[in-house]
Design a protein around this motif. Structure first.
Motif, mmCIF file in Angstrom:
data_model
loop_
_atom_site.group_PDB
_atom_site.id
_atom_site.type_symbol
_atom_site.label_atom_id
_atom_site.label_comp_id
_atom_site.label_asym_id
_atom_site.label_seq_id
_atom_site.Cartn_x
_atom_site.Cartn_y
_atom_site.Cartn_z
ATOM 1 N N PRO A 128 0.798 -1.228 0.000
ATOM 2 C CA PRO A 128 0.000 0.000 0.000
ATOM 3 C C PRO A 128 0.831 1.279 0.000
ATOM 4 O O PRO A 128 2.050 1.270 0.196
ATOM 5 N N GLU A 129 0.122 2.367 -0.196
ATOM 6 C CA GLU A 129 0.679 3.715 -0.113
ATOM 7 C C GLU A 129 1.133 3.978 1.327
ATOM 8 O O GLU A 129 0.706 3.305 2.264
ATOM 9 N N GLY A 130 2.006 4.945 1.483
ATOM 10 C CA GLY A 130 2.455 5.335 2.811
ATOM 11 C C GLY A 130 2.885 6.782 2.803
ATOM 12 O O GLY A 130 2.447 7.571 1.969
ATOM 13 N N GLU A 131 3.785 7.131 3.719
ATOM 14 C CA GLU A 131 4.252 8.497 3.850
ATOM 15 C C GLU A 131 5.774 8.528 3.900
ATOM 16 O O GLU A 131 6.407 7.524 4.238
ATOM 17 N N PRO A 132 6.398 9.660 3.580
ATOM 18 C CA PRO A 132 7.857 9.731 3.642
ATOM 19 C C PRO A 132 8.424 9.398 5.015
ATOM 20 O O PRO A 132 9.475 8.770 5.133
ATOM 21 N N SER A 133 7.728 9.815 6.067
ATOM 22 C CA SER A 133 8.200 9.513 7.413
ATOM 23 C C SER A 133 7.005 9.339 8.332
ATOM 24 O O SER A 133 5.912 9.845 8.072
ATOM 25 N N GLY A 134 7.216 8.596 9.403
ATOM 26 C CA GLY A 134 6.154 8.388 10.378
ATOM 27 C C GLY A 134 6.237 7.004 10.991
ATOM 28 O O GLY A 134 6.469 6.017 10.297
ATOM 29 N N THR A 135 6.052 6.945 12.310
ATOM 30 C CA THR A 135 6.114 5.670 13.020
ATOM 31 C C THR A 135 4.750 5.221 13.525
ATOM 32 O O THR A 135 4.651 4.198 14.196
ATOM 33 N N ARG A 160 3.739 3.545 9.036
ATOM 34 C CA ARG A 160 3.277 4.135 7.777
ATOM 35 C C ARG A 160 4.365 4.867 7.001
ATOM 36 O O ARG A 160 4.155 5.236 5.866
ATOM 37 N N GLY A 161 5.557 5.050 7.608
ATOM 38 C CA GLY A 161 6.589 5.841 6.963
ATOM 39 C C GLY A 161 7.696 5.024 6.310
ATOM 40 O O GLY A 161 7.967 3.889 6.718
ATOM 41 N N TRP A 162 8.328 5.639 5.288
ATOM 42 C CA TRP A 162 9.530 5.062 4.683
ATOM 43 C C TRP A 162 10.718 5.237 5.632
ATOM 44 O O TRP A 162 11.519 4.334 5.821
ATOM 45 N N ASN A 163 10.829 6.445 6.177
ATOM 46 C CA ASN A 163 11.783 6.747 7.243
ATOM 47 C C ASN A 163 13.245 6.653 6.811
ATOM 48 O O ASN A 163 14.070 5.956 7.417
ATOM 49 N N GLY A 164 13.538 7.398 5.760
ATOM 50 C CA GLY A 164 14.911 7.593 5.348
ATOM 51 C C GLY A 164 15.665 6.310 5.072
ATOM 52 O O GLY A 164 15.161 5.394 4.415
ATOM 53 N N ALA A 165 16.885 6.237 5.598
ATOM 54 C CA ALA A 165 17.746 5.088 5.341
ATOM 55 C C ALA A 165 17.174 3.794 5.901
ATOM 56 O O ALA A 165 17.554 2.704 5.457
#
Length: 254
Positions: free
Chosen positions: A34-41, A78-83
């Motif tokens: 699914p879709e998500g967000e650039p960052s978020g826990t 829900r986040g990708w969370n950088g590295a």
């Protein structure tokens, strides 16, 4: 008294659909990311999971006779969370879980937005035969310390589809990634969905038919429709800017 720490949430597979749900032999699996967000826990949005279900149902209908099973991947957050690339890690875990449950089956990763990036990143697992990335979220090169990797796509068949009016994820960035991937792997194609936005709602039927056509051709070797075969065979930029025709799939029976 010290408060007991809560156990860390793990990724999980959603309820089985298709062959696995009816206890038939599973010959191939599609994982919906699914879709998500650039960052978020925080926990993933239920709406993002629900948004994948119409496509999942279309795919299992198309692959009913072939023994296709489908699962939606529920991320840890829900986040990708950088590295950390949490969604990609969860996608890789999901492929491992498919192998544990179903044995030696081929897997297609189908993702939208952040899920599209996760699908592309997790393609290096040996069980992955193909990737469908819909409107993938890809940061611009100047936001990254290194280019988005493409070596993991070698040996996989890859389809990217992007709406030309997408205001959330830049379609030009998916073209650039496809161009780089095509240099390492000829089995890459990209379709442009003219006038459509990020959700690809305006041409939903055509996009779903395109994904089904590609999935069946890659997992079950049923052959591709002429537009998909032409896109795979054409050199850049033609095969990476292939227009998705209105009414695509109407006569495919998938």
């Amino acid at each position: 008294m010290a408060q007991q720490a809560l156990p860390e949430r793990g990724a999980r597979l959603g309820r089985p659909m298709g062959a696995a749900a009816t206890r038939r032999t599973v010959h191939g699996v599609v994982l919906l990311l699914p879709e998500g967000e650039p960052s978020g826990t925080r926990r993933p949005s239920r709406l993002s999971v629900a948004a994948t279900l119409p496509l999942a149902r279309r795919l299992v209908r198309a692959g009913r006779e072939e023994g296709l099973a489908a699962h939606v991947v529920h991320y840890r957050c829900r986040g990708w969370n950088g590295a950390a690339a949490d969604a990609a890690s969860d996608a890789a875990w999901a492929v491992e879980e498919v192998v544990r449950r179903y044995g030696d089956v081929s897997v297609c990763l189908v993702g939208h937005g952040m899920g599209g990036r996760a699908a592309l990143r997790a393609a290096g697992h040996e069980a992955v035969a193909s990737v469908v990335a819909l409107a993938p979220w890809l940061p611009s090169p100047d936001e990254l310390l290194a280019p988005e990797p493409v070596k993991q796509l070698v040996g996989r068949q890859v389809l990217i589809a992007h709406g030309t009016n997408d205001e959330r994820t830049d379609p030009e960035l998916s073209y650039r990634l496809a161009e780089r991937a095509k240099k390492a792997n000829r089995d890459v194609c990209r379709f442009e969905v003219h006038t459509d936005g990020h959700g690809l709602h305006q041409h939903r039927s055509e996009v779903q038919a395109l994904a089904a056509d590609f999935l069946l051709g890659t997992l079950f070797h049923s052959g591709f429709s002429r537009p998909v075969a032409d896109a795979l065979a054409a050199p850049p930029p033609l095969g990476l800017r292939m227009p998705l025709a209105a009414g695509f799939g109407a006569n495919l029976g998938r």
